[in-house]
Design a protein around this motif. Structure first.
Motif, mmCIF file in Angstrom:
data_model
loop_
_atom_site.group_PDB
_atom_site.id
_atom_site.type_symbol
_atom_site.label_atom_id
_atom_site.label_comp_id
_atom_site.label_asym_id
_atom_site.label_seq_id
_atom_site.Cartn_x
_atom_site.Cartn_y
_atom_site.Cartn_z
ATOM 1 N N THR A 192 0.828 -1.203 0.000
ATOM 2 C CA THR A 192 0.000 0.000 0.000
ATOM 3 C C THR A 192 0.864 1.256 0.000
ATOM 4 O OG1 THR A 192 -1.864 -1.082 1.108
ATOM 5 C CG2 THR A 192 -1.720 1.315 1.313
ATOM 6 N N LYS A 193 1.931 1.266 0.800
ATOM 7 C CA LYS A 193 2.833 2.411 0.826
ATOM 8 C C LYS A 193 3.454 2.656 -0.544
ATOM 9 C CE LYS A 193 4.145 2.247 5.720
ATOM 10 N NZ LYS A 193 5.268 2.081 6.671
ATOM 11 N N GLU A 194 3.831 1.587 -1.229
ATOM 12 C CA GLU A 194 4.447 1.730 -2.543
ATOM 13 C C GLU A 194 3.448 2.277 -3.557
ATOM 14 O OE1 GLU A 194 7.334 1.822 -5.396
ATOM 15 O OE2 GLU A 194 7.561 1.488 -3.232
ATOM 16 N N LEU A 195 2.210 1.801 -3.497
ATOM 17 C CA LEU A 195 1.187 2.310 -4.410
ATOM 18 C C LEU A 195 0.898 3.783 -4.142
ATOM 19 C CD1 LEU A 195 -1.227 -0.751 -4.446
ATOM 20 C CD2 LEU A 195 -0.019 0.171 -6.433
ATOM 21 N N LEU A 196 0.848 4.176 -2.876
ATOM 22 C CA LEU A 196 0.601 5.574 -2.540
ATOM 23 C C LEU A 196 1.732 6.468 -3.054
ATOM 24 C CD1 LEU A 196 -0.854 5.295 1.072
ATOM 25 C CD2 LEU A 196 -2.029 6.228 -0.929
ATOM 26 N N LYS A 197 2.948 5.986 -2.978
ATOM 27 C CA LYS A 197 4.075 6.762 -3.504
ATOM 28 C C LYS A 197 3.922 6.984 -5.010
ATOM 29 C CE LYS A 197 7.571 5.444 -0.069
ATOM 30 N NZ LYS A 197 8.834 4.707 0.156
ATOM 31 N N LYS A 198 3.458 5.959 -5.704
ATOM 32 C CA LYS A 198 3.258 6.098 -7.148
ATOM 33 C C LYS A 198 2.098 7.032 -7.467
ATOM 34 C CE LYS A 198 5.347 1.790 -8.742
ATOM 35 N NZ LYS A 198 5.149 0.565 -9.559
ATOM 36 N N VAL A 199 1.021 6.941 -6.694
ATOM 37 C CA VAL A 199 -0.085 7.884 -6.881
ATOM 38 C C VAL A 199 0.417 9.309 -6.666
ATOM 39 C CG1 VAL A 199 -2.312 8.659 -5.986
ATOM 40 C CG2 VAL A 199 -1.879 6.214 -6.272
ATOM 41 N N ARG A 200 1.237 9.503 -5.638
ATOM 42 C CA ARG A 200 1.783 10.839 -5.351
ATOM 43 C C ARG A 200 2.553 11.402 -6.538
ATOM 44 N NH1 ARG A 200 2.682 14.849 -5.577
ATOM 45 N NH2 ARG A 200 3.313 16.514 -4.180
ATOM 46 N N MET A 201 3.217 10.544 -7.289
ATOM 47 C CA MET A 201 3.978 10.988 -8.455
ATOM 48 C C MET A 201 3.077 11.615 -9.517
ATOM 49 S SD MET A 201 6.565 7.719 -8.622
ATOM 50 C CE MET A 201 7.181 8.066 -10.264
ATOM 51 N N MET A 202 1.799 11.232 -9.534
ATOM 52 C CA MET A 202 0.861 11.778 -10.520
ATOM 53 C C MET A 202 0.220 13.086 -10.067
ATOM 54 S SD MET A 202 -1.234 8.603 -12.187
ATOM 55 C CE MET A 202 -2.355 8.469 -10.785
ATOM 56 N N VAL A 203 0.405 13.466 -8.808
ATOM 57 C CA VAL A 203 -0.242 14.667 -8.288
ATOM 58 C C VAL A 203 0.564 15.887 -8.714
ATOM 59 C CG1 VAL A 203 -0.977 15.906 -6.220
ATOM 60 C CG2 VAL A 203 -1.179 13.409 -6.327
ATOM 61 N N PRO A 204 -0.021 16.798 -9.467
ATOM 62 C CA PRO A 204 0.740 17.958 -9.935
ATOM 63 C C PRO A 204 1.080 18.906 -8.795
ATOM 64 C CG PRO A 204 -1.569 18.178 -10.519
ATOM 65 C CD PRO A 204 -1.405 16.791 -9.953
ATOM 66 N N PRO A 205 2.276 19.455 -8.807
ATOM 67 C CA PRO A 205 2.612 20.470 -7.805
ATOM 68 C C PRO A 205 1.836 21.757 -8.079
ATOM 69 C CG PRO A 205 4.352 20.327 -9.446
ATOM 70 C CD PRO A 205 3.367 19.230 -9.771
ATOM 71 N N MET A 206 1.768 22.617 -7.076
ATOM 72 C CA MET A 206 1.085 23.902 -7.225
ATOM 73 C C MET A 206 2.098 24.912 -7.773
ATOM 74 S SD MET A 206 -1.928 23.061 -6.119
ATOM 75 C CE MET A 206 -2.776 24.592 -5.798
ATOM 76 N N LEU A 207 2.087 25.115 -9.082
ATOM 77 C CA LEU A 207 3.068 25.971 -9.731
ATOM 78 C C LEU A 207 2.430 27.255 -10.246
ATOM 79 C CD1 LEU A 207 5.030 23.305 -11.832
ATOM 80 C CD2 LEU A 207 5.531 24.141 -9.521
ATOM 81 N N GLU A 208 3.207 28.326 -10.240
ATOM 82 C CA GLU A 208 2.724 29.615 -10.726
ATOM 83 C C GLU A 208 2.309 29.553 -12.197
ATOM 84 O OE1 GLU A 208 2.147 32.397 -9.220
ATOM 85 O OE2 GLU A 208 3.032 32.066 -7.237
ATOM 86 N N LYS A 209 2.973 28.688 -12.961
ATOM 87 C CA LYS A 209 2.711 28.655 -14.404
ATOM 88 C C LYS A 209 1.370 28.034 -14.760
ATOM 89 C CE LYS A 209 4.859 24.185 -15.541
ATOM 90 N NZ LYS A 209 5.856 23.508 -16.405
ATOM 91 N N PHE A 210 0.747 27.306 -13.833
ATOM 92 C CA PHE A 210 -0.533 26.669 -14.127
ATOM 93 C C PHE A 210 -1.653 27.715 -14.077
ATOM 94 C CE2 PHE A 210 1.146 22.448 -12.242
ATOM 95 C CZ PHE A 210 1.770 22.143 -13.447
ATOM 96 N N HIS A 211 -2.507 27.700 -15.086
ATOM 97 C CA HIS A 211 -3.648 28.615 -15.094
ATOM 98 C C HIS A 211 -4.936 27.852 -14.804
ATOM 99 C CE1 HIS A 211 -4.733 27.029 -19.061
ATOM 100 N NE2 HIS A 211 -3.492 27.259 -19.464
ATOM 101 N N LYS A 212 -6.021 28.597 -14.680
ATOM 102 C CA LYS A 212 -7.321 28.014 -14.308
ATOM 103 C C LYS A 212 -7.704 26.880 -15.258
ATOM 104 C CE LYS A 212 -11.108 30.273 -15.226
ATOM 105 N NZ LYS A 212 -12.185 31.294 -15.164
ATOM 106 N N GLY A 213 -8.013 25.758 -14.684
ATOM 107 C CA GLY A 213 -8.448 24.609 -15.469
ATOM 108 C C GLY A 213 -7.378 23.566 -15.685
ATOM 109 N N MET A 214 -6.105 23.943 -15.546
ATOM 110 C CA MET A 214 -5.045 22.976 -15.828
ATOM 111 C C MET A 214 -4.995 21.846 -14.810
ATOM 112 S SD MET A 214 -1.818 25.149 -17.340
ATOM 113 C CE MET A 214 -0.888 23.633 -17.634
ATOM 114 N N LEU A 215 -5.420 22.110 -13.576
ATOM 115 C CA LEU A 215 -5.366 21.080 -12.539
ATOM 116 C C LEU A 215 -6.617 20.213 -12.508
ATOM 117 C CD1 LEU A 215 -3.626 22.903 -9.560
ATOM 118 C CD2 LEU A 215 -2.640 21.469 -11.341
#
Length: 322
Positions: free
Chosen positions: A5-28
């Motif tokens: 379960t820990k390993e799967l959660l780590k992989k899911v975390r890899m898909m979570v986009p960081p909160m970056l200034e360059k992202f505009h409305k709708g990209m997340l």
């Protein structure tokens, strides 16, 4: 928590986009839910709010006009589109589906089924939308009465490997019967694999005491075994569909390399991770809500726990609990 379960959660975390200034409305995440009818207004709301609470930028609900009037009073955070119609409305399904299909190019994922009902016109309209979404390779999550449609017309999704089905045990049995599959009562690991294979490799999330997730392959058959609550109130599966919808949107960003991504996970693995991640978040929501509410737990209590479950299981990268 098991090492798997820990390993799967780590992989899911890899898909979570960081909160970056360059992202505009709708990209997340631009996620829509098709559902909501004369008799059912809660389910699409719970699905849409789970999607939004997990972190999608834009969460839409596409429903009938009477349902829209009600759902709009639940929350101003959802964009509600009264585009669906029930019998005896006289317009053909293809005509009704046209404005819905026009929205698909603006979406990252589409959830179909919460509060949909079994009205013939609603079902026929959804069939048109599923066909169009498949042509556009839009990721789909099908639940509740969208699974009723699949059991009547399994060819709509058969072989579509951007599709997640989320049946409970009863719905699982009906789907198995619809494709002539005798699971001999096995709704666990092997039964889930068998149904996914019979449907051409779609991702199946068989909900239950534990959740089995499979596309029919050994390497992408996993179990969601996190502790949940003991209250089985209606509507908890809607948190699952909305959560998967947002994770599928983030998966798309990961596959496109929208940020400096980790790893090189492919489409099939990330589809499984989105489905499994939705299961993990929903089970944690159920556990947290049951701890507070006990016997009085309702579906809305899970909605409140979505951001807490995310932080508990995954968290932002710099604050990850893993």
């Amino acid at each position: 928590m098991s090492p798997a379960t820990k390993e799967l959660l780590k992989k899911v975390r890899m898909m979570v986009p960081p909160m970056l200034e360059k992202f505009h409305k709708g990209m997340l995440g631009r996620v829509a839910v098709i559902g909501g009818s004369e008799n059912y207004t809660g389910a699409p709301y719970f699905s849409g709010m789970a999607s939004a609470s997990l972190g999608a930028d834009l969460s839409h609900v596409i429903c009938t006009p009477p349902a829209a009037n009600v759902i709009k009073t639940y929350s101003p955070n959802l964009m509600v589109h009264p585009l669906m119609r029930e019998s005896p409305h006289q317009s053909p399904a293809a005509t009704l589906a046209f404005p819905v299909i026009a929205m698909l190019t603006h979406l990252h994922s589409l959830v179909i089924g919460p509060g949909l009902g079994r009205d013939d016109l609603m079902q026929a309209t959804v069939a048109e939308v599923v066909t169009a979404a498949r042509e556009k390779k839009l990721p789909l999550v099908l639940d509740a009465d969208a699974l009723w449609l699949v059991q009547k017309r399994p060819e709509l999704v058969k072989g579509y490997k951007e599709c997640v089905l989320t049946p409970n045990v009863v719905e699982f049995g009906r789907l198995a019967d619809s494709v002539g599959l005798d699971t001999k009562g096995d709704t666990g690991k092997e039964g889930c694999k068998a149904l996914a294979n019979a449907l051409g490799g779609v991702m199946v999330v068989r909900k239950g005491g534990v959740d089995w997730i499979s596309d029919g392959s050994d390497e992408r058959t996993v179990v969601g075994e996190g502790q949940g609550g003991k209250k089985r109130s209606g509507g908890q599966g809607d948190t699952l569909t909305g959560s998967i919808g947002t994770l599928l949107a983030w998966r798309g960003m990961y596959l496109e390399g929208a940020w400096d991504v980790e790893g090189s996970m492919g489409r099939e693995e990330t589809l499984m991770l989105a489905a499994w991640g939705g299961s993990a978040i929903t089970r944690e929501c159920s556990r947290l809500a049951f701890g507070k509410r006990g016997r009085s737990l309702q579906a809305s209590d899970l909605t409140d726990e979505v951001p807490v479950a995310f932080e508990t299981l995954i968290g932002e990268k710099e604050e990850s609990k893993l």
